[in-house]
Design a protein around this motif. Structure first.
Motif, PDB file in Angstrom:
ATOM      1  N   ASP A   1      -9.265 -19.049   6.870  1.00 52.80           N
ATOM      2  CA  ASP A   1      -9.348 -20.158   5.798  1.00 52.80           C
ATOM      3  C   ASP A   1      -8.399 -19.278   4.669  1.00 52.80           C
ATOM      4  OD1 ASP A   1     -11.154 -18.791   3.940  1.00 52.80           O
ATOM      5  OD2 ASP A   1     -12.490 -18.840   5.453  1.00 52.80           O
ATOM      6  N   LYS A   2      -8.664 -19.926   3.296  1.00 53.35           N
ATOM      7  CA  LYS A   2      -7.586 -19.728   2.404  1.00 53.35           C
ATOM      8  C   LYS A   2      -7.976 -18.336   1.820  1.00 53.35           C
ATOM      9  CE  LYS A   2      -6.459 -23.943   0.636  1.00 53.35           C
ATOM     10  NZ  LYS A   2      -6.256 -24.895  -0.523  1.00 53.35           N
ATOM     11  N   SER A   3      -8.919 -17.565   2.227  1.00 50.56           N
ATOM     12  CA  SER A   3      -9.200 -16.185   1.717  1.00 50.56           C
ATOM     13  C   SER A   3      -9.561 -15.097   2.559  1.00 50.56           C
ATOM     14  CB  SER A   3     -10.224 -16.192   0.595  1.00 50.56           C
ATOM     15  OG  SER A   3     -11.652 -16.638   0.942  1.00 50.56           O
ATOM     16  N   TYR A   4      -9.320 -15.674   3.883  1.00 50.10           N
ATOM     17  CA  TYR A   4      -9.551 -14.908   5.283  1.00 50.10           C
ATOM     18  C   TYR A   4      -8.381 -15.040   6.240  1.00 50.10           C
ATOM     19  CZ  TYR A   4     -12.569 -12.452   8.578  1.00 50.10           C
ATOM     20  OH  TYR A   4     -13.184 -11.694   9.371  1.00 50.10           O
ATOM     21  N   LEU A   5      -7.982 -13.655   6.552  1.00 54.68           N
ATOM     22  CA  LEU A   5      -6.946 -13.769   7.445  1.00 54.68           C
ATOM     23  C   LEU A   5      -6.909 -12.572   8.680  1.00 54.68           C
ATOM     24  CD1 LEU A   5      -2.989 -13.941   6.489  1.00 54.68           C
ATOM     25  CD2 LEU A   5      -3.718 -11.876   7.562  1.00 54.68           C
ATOM     26  N   ILE A   6      -6.583 -12.937   9.682  1.00 58.89           N
ATOM     27  CA  ILE A   6      -6.831 -12.072  10.823  1.00 58.89           C
ATOM     28  C   ILE A   6      -5.376 -11.627  11.063  1.00 58.89           C
ATOM     29  CG2 ILE A   6      -7.536 -11.858  13.237  1.00 58.89           C
ATOM     30  CD1 ILE A   6      -9.221 -14.550  12.661  1.00 58.89           C
ATOM     31  N   ALA A   7      -5.145 -10.205  11.090  1.00 57.66           N
ATOM     32  CA  ALA A   7      -3.926  -9.690  11.187  1.00 57.66           C
ATOM     33  C   ALA A   7      -3.671  -9.322  12.486  1.00 57.66           C
ATOM     34  CB  ALA A   7      -3.541  -8.745   9.856  1.00 57.66           C
ATOM     35  N   ASP A   8      -2.263  -9.213  12.917  1.00 60.63           N
ATOM     36  CA  ASP A   8      -2.079  -8.587  14.169  1.00 60.63           C
ATOM     37  C   ASP A   8      -0.882  -7.657  13.813  1.00 60.63           C
ATOM     38  OD1 ASP A   8      -1.021 -11.684  15.539  1.00 60.63           O
ATOM     39  OD2 ASP A   8       0.010 -10.475  14.118  1.00 60.63           O
ATOM     40  N   ARG A   9      -0.508  -7.671  12.558  1.00 61.44           N
ATOM     41  CA  ARG A   9       0.691  -6.479  12.317  1.00 61.44           C
ATOM     42  C   ARG A   9       0.502  -6.061  10.900  1.00 61.44           C
ATOM     43  NH1 ARG A   9       6.735  -5.620  13.388  1.00 61.44           N
ATOM     44  NH2 ARG A   9       7.185  -7.373  12.231  1.00 61.44           N
ATOM     45  N   ILE A  10       0.654  -4.848  10.701  1.00 64.07           N
ATOM     46  CA  ILE A  10       0.634  -4.387   9.184  1.00 64.07           C
ATOM     47  C   ILE A  10       1.779  -3.670   9.049  1.00 64.07           C
ATOM     48  CG2 ILE A  10      -0.852  -3.009   7.521  1.00 64.07           C
ATOM     49  CD1 ILE A  10      -3.203  -4.047   8.342  1.00 64.07           C
ATOM     50  N   LEU A  11       2.357  -3.906   8.000  1.00 60.62           N
ATOM     51  CA  LEU A  11       3.671  -3.337   7.486  1.00 60.62           C
ATOM     52  C   LEU A  11       3.195  -2.551   6.203  1.00 60.62           C
ATOM     53  CD1 LEU A  11       6.491  -5.375   8.354  1.00 60.62           C
ATOM     54  CD2 LEU A  11       5.690  -3.565   9.929  1.00 60.62           C
ATOM     55  N   ALA A  12       3.725  -1.234   6.017  1.00 59.06           N
ATOM     56  CA  ALA A  12       3.543  -0.694   4.535  1.00 59.06           C
ATOM     57  C   ALA A  12       4.743  -0.936   3.881  1.00 59.06           C
ATOM     58  CB  ALA A  12       3.202   0.925   4.656  1.00 59.06           C
ATOM     59  N   LYS A  13       4.606  -1.292   2.470  1.00 55.70           N
ATOM     60  CA  LYS A  13       5.628  -1.383   1.508  1.00 55.70           C
ATOM     61  C   LYS A  13       5.981  -0.299   0.916  1.00 55.70           C
ATOM     62  CE  LYS A  13       7.546  -5.206  -1.107  1.00 55.70           C
ATOM     63  NZ  LYS A  13       8.612  -4.302  -1.324  1.00 55.70           N
ATOM     64  N   HIS A  14       7.178   0.450   0.753  1.00 54.92           N
ATOM     65  CA  HIS A  14       7.494   1.362  -0.170  1.00 54.92           C
ATOM     66  C   HIS A  14       7.977   1.205  -1.521  1.00 54.92           C
ATOM     67  CE1 HIS A  14       9.341   5.276  -1.363  1.00 54.92           C
ATOM     68  NE2 HIS A  14       8.299   5.726  -0.832  1.00 54.92           N
ATOM     69  N   ASP A  15       7.625   1.678  -2.437  1.00 58.99           N
ATOM     70  CA  ASP A  15       8.282   1.115  -3.829  1.00 58.99           C
ATOM     71  C   ASP A  15       9.350   1.988  -4.260  1.00 58.99           C
ATOM     72  OD1 ASP A  15       7.252   3.494  -4.655  1.00 58.99           O
ATOM     73  OD2 ASP A  15       5.750   2.622  -5.966  1.00 58.99           O
ATOM     74  N   GLU A  16      10.092   1.681  -5.391  1.00 54.61           N
ATOM     75  CA  GLU A  16      11.422   2.354  -5.463  1.00 54.61           C
ATOM     76  C   GLU A  16      11.179   3.741  -6.286  1.00 54.61           C
ATOM     77  OE1 GLU A  16       9.998  -0.082  -7.138  1.00 54.61           O
ATOM     78  OE2 GLU A  16      10.950  -0.340  -8.769  1.00 54.61           O
ATOM     79  N   ASN A  17      10.063   4.284  -6.047  1.00 52.83           N
ATOM     80  CA  ASN A  17      10.097   5.552  -6.555  1.00 52.83           C
ATOM     81  C   ASN A  17      10.196   6.786  -5.801  1.00 52.83           C
ATOM     82  OD1 ASN A  17       9.691   4.530  -9.429  1.00 52.83           O
ATOM     83  ND2 ASN A  17       7.499   3.617  -8.751  1.00 52.83           N
ATOM     84  N   TYR A  18      10.813   7.598  -6.231  1.00 51.89           N
ATOM     85  CA  TYR A  18      11.126   8.844  -5.273  1.00 51.89           C
ATOM     86  C   TYR A  18      10.689  10.012  -6.115  1.00 51.89           C
ATOM     87  CZ  TYR A  18      13.355   5.834  -2.142  1.00 51.89           C
ATOM     88  OH  TYR A  18      13.968   4.622  -1.305  1.00 51.89           O
TER      89      TYR A  18
ATOM     90  N   THR B   1      11.036  -9.151  -0.372  1.00 51.98           N
ATOM     91  CA  THR B   1      11.463  -8.554   0.746  1.00 51.98           C
ATOM     92  C   THR B   1      10.831  -7.221   1.019  1.00 51.98           C
ATOM     93  OG1 THR B   1      12.881  -7.330  -0.454  1.00 51.98           O
ATOM     94  CG2 THR B   1      14.146  -9.244   0.464  1.00 51.98           C
ATOM     95  N   LEU B   2      10.700  -6.820   2.341  1.00 50.97           N
ATOM     96  CA  LEU B   2      10.241  -5.562   2.751  1.00 50.97           C
ATOM     97  C   LEU B   2      10.642  -4.390   2.131  1.00 50.97           C
ATOM     98  CD1 LEU B   2       7.607  -4.474   4.255  1.00 50.97           C
ATOM     99  CD2 LEU B   2       9.280  -4.339   6.373  1.00 50.97           C
ATOM    100  N   HIS B   3      12.256  -4.604   1.965  1.00 52.01           N
ATOM    101  CA  HIS B   3      12.824  -3.398   1.451  1.00 52.01           C
ATOM    102  C   HIS B   3      12.750  -3.169  -0.034  1.00 52.01           C
ATOM    103  CE1 HIS B   3      16.452  -1.057   0.161  1.00 52.01           C
ATOM    104  NE2 HIS B   3      16.832  -1.021   1.501  1.00 52.01           N
ATOM    105  N   GLN B   4      12.325  -2.004  -0.389  1.00 53.86           N
ATOM    106  CA  GLN B   4      12.257  -1.713  -1.939  1.00 53.86           C
ATOM    107  C   GLN B   4      13.250  -2.163  -2.868  1.00 53.86           C
ATOM    108  OE1 GLN B   4      12.252   0.243   0.617  1.00 53.86           O
ATOM    109  NE2 GLN B   4      12.855   2.534  -0.041  1.00 53.86           N
ATOM    110  N   PRO B   5      13.252  -2.428  -4.219  1.00 49.91           N
ATOM    111  CA  PRO B   5      14.314  -2.777  -4.976  1.00 49.91           C
ATOM    112  C   PRO B   5      14.953  -1.591  -5.297  1.00 49.91           C
ATOM    113  CG  PRO B   5      12.089  -2.899  -5.951  1.00 49.91           C
ATOM    114  CD  PRO B   5      11.894  -2.935  -4.628  1.00 49.91           C
ATOM    115  N   ALA B   6      16.340  -1.732  -5.815  1.00 45.49           N
ATOM    116  CA  ALA B   6      17.228  -0.587  -6.154  1.00 45.49           C
ATOM    117  C   ALA B   6      16.437   0.520  -6.955  1.00 45.49           C
ATOM    118  CB  ALA B   6      18.506  -1.270  -6.815  1.00 45.49           C
TER     119      ALA B   6
END
Lengths: 141, 234
Positions: A111-128, B177-182
């Protein structure tokens, strides 16, 4: 300096550019929805009806202290700091998946607040940065 | 205009090639030791961050070479400068190489960090389209070798491809997008720590030198090919 031939070619060129831009604009407006890789929990909450059989991708931050793990099942809350979505997932998560980090989940909405996932991807931010810098940042907070 | 005679131009190209050869390995060793040994690991990705030192410069080079090619082709179409044609022809394979390199290294980086080799998000898809444009471009050279229509077809491809360039650049800002911003911005501060910027720019220098080397060798071959056809001036 510009001869007539060159002027004709320039005219031809600019008309080609104009026409292609026009075409691309049409394509863009018809595909607008599909270009987005994921939706946010807020966008999910205003959807009128849930299509049970189609997969969707939702992206957001994993809420702090929300990861519950029992056996192989993992349950957590995905948030965009406005709306929240409970996600259930069976299986291994990527290394970078952790609390207060971005993640994209793919699966079916129950429903609108419940999701059954079959794949999870991690998102990386722009900080190194090196690990020591991270500690300095955290101490400054 | 003696500078542009065949003999002279080949002498200058040879001098350039020798110069690059003499410094290339030195710069390569410095760049690699910074990228692989001296630079610190990332707080989150660990050693995977080192892939960035090849990935980011290759993507930059892939994008900028296509922009140069597009401008060159359009100028060639309008003003019919034979030299530009050789210039563009020698640049295209290098651009393809670096675009492929960016895609492959990005994919290698994506597996440990995102958890997937490939995702059909806007950045990755538009980069793949750029690669296809390079392939079209090179195939067109092969098929329409001496045809009258070659400049027209090439300019059509480069117009379409050039429109793709800003889409690649801004895809991470316009759409989710999945890709991170610049991380590195032309204006403002970059979000990469300075100890990681040094190897990044050193590797950019290494790859640029490599580009120049391959380009000059290819350009020289093209000039010699034309000379064999007994045309006296470019």
């Amino acid at each position: 300096m510009l001869t007539k031939k060159i002027k004709t070619r320039l005219f031809f060129l600019s008309s080609v550019i104009f026409i292609t831009l026009l075409f691309l604009a049409f394509i863009y407006f018809s595909l607008k929805e599909n270009i987005l890789y994921f939706k946010t929990p807020s966008e999910i909450s205003i959807v009128d009806e849930i299509q049970n059989n189609s997969k969707i991708r939702v992206g957001g931050m994993v809420k702090k202290d929300s990861i519950q793990q029992n056996n192989k099942e993992i349950k957590f809350i995905l948030t965009d700091y406005k709306k929240e979505l409970i996600v259930v997932y069976n299986g291994a998560v990527p290394n970078l998946f952790s609390e207060e980090r971005g993640a994209v989940v793919e699966g079916k909405l129950n429903d609108k607040s419940y999701l059954i996932a079959d794949r999870i991807l991690a998102k990386h931010d722009e900080n190194y940065m090196p690990p020591e810098m991270k500690k300095i940042f955290e101490n400054a907070k | 205009m003696d500078f542009f005679s065949f003999g002279n131009i080949i002498v200058y190209i040879d001098k350039f090639i020798k110069f690059i050869n003499s410094i290339f390995f030195l710069v390569l060793i410095i760049g690699l030791s910074f990228a692989l040994i001296i630079s610190p690991i990332d707080y989150l990705q660990g050693d995977a961050v080192r892939i960035m030192y090849v990935h980011v410069p290759s993507a930059w080079i892939g994008l900028s070479i296509f922009s140069i090619i597009a401008i060159g082709t359009l100028f060639n179409f309008v003003f019919k400068i034979k030299n530009l044609y050789l210039f563009v022809k020698s640049l295209a394979p290098i651009g393809l190489l670096f675009t492929c390199l960016a895609i492959v290294t990005g994919s290698l980086w994506g597996k440990p960090t995102w958890g997937t080799w490939w995702a059909w998000d806007a950045r990755l898809t538009s980069m793949l389209i750029l690669m296809l444009f390079y392939v079209f471009f090179i195939i067109t050279f092969k098929i329409f070798k001496d045809s009258e229509k070659l400049p027209q077809i090439l300019s059509a491809i480069s117009i379409l491809g050039a429109i793709n360039i800003p889409i690649i650049k801004y895809s991470v800002e316009w759409w989710s997008t999945l890709h991170q911003p610049a991380s590195i911005k032309i204006i403002g501060t970059s979000s990469i720590h300075s100890s990681m910027l040094v190897p990044l720019f050193l590797m950019l220098l290494v790859l640029l030198l490599y580009c120049a080397l391959i380009f000059l060798m290819k350009y020289k071959t093209e000039i010699i090919k034309i000379k064999k056809k007994n045309i006296k001036r470019l």
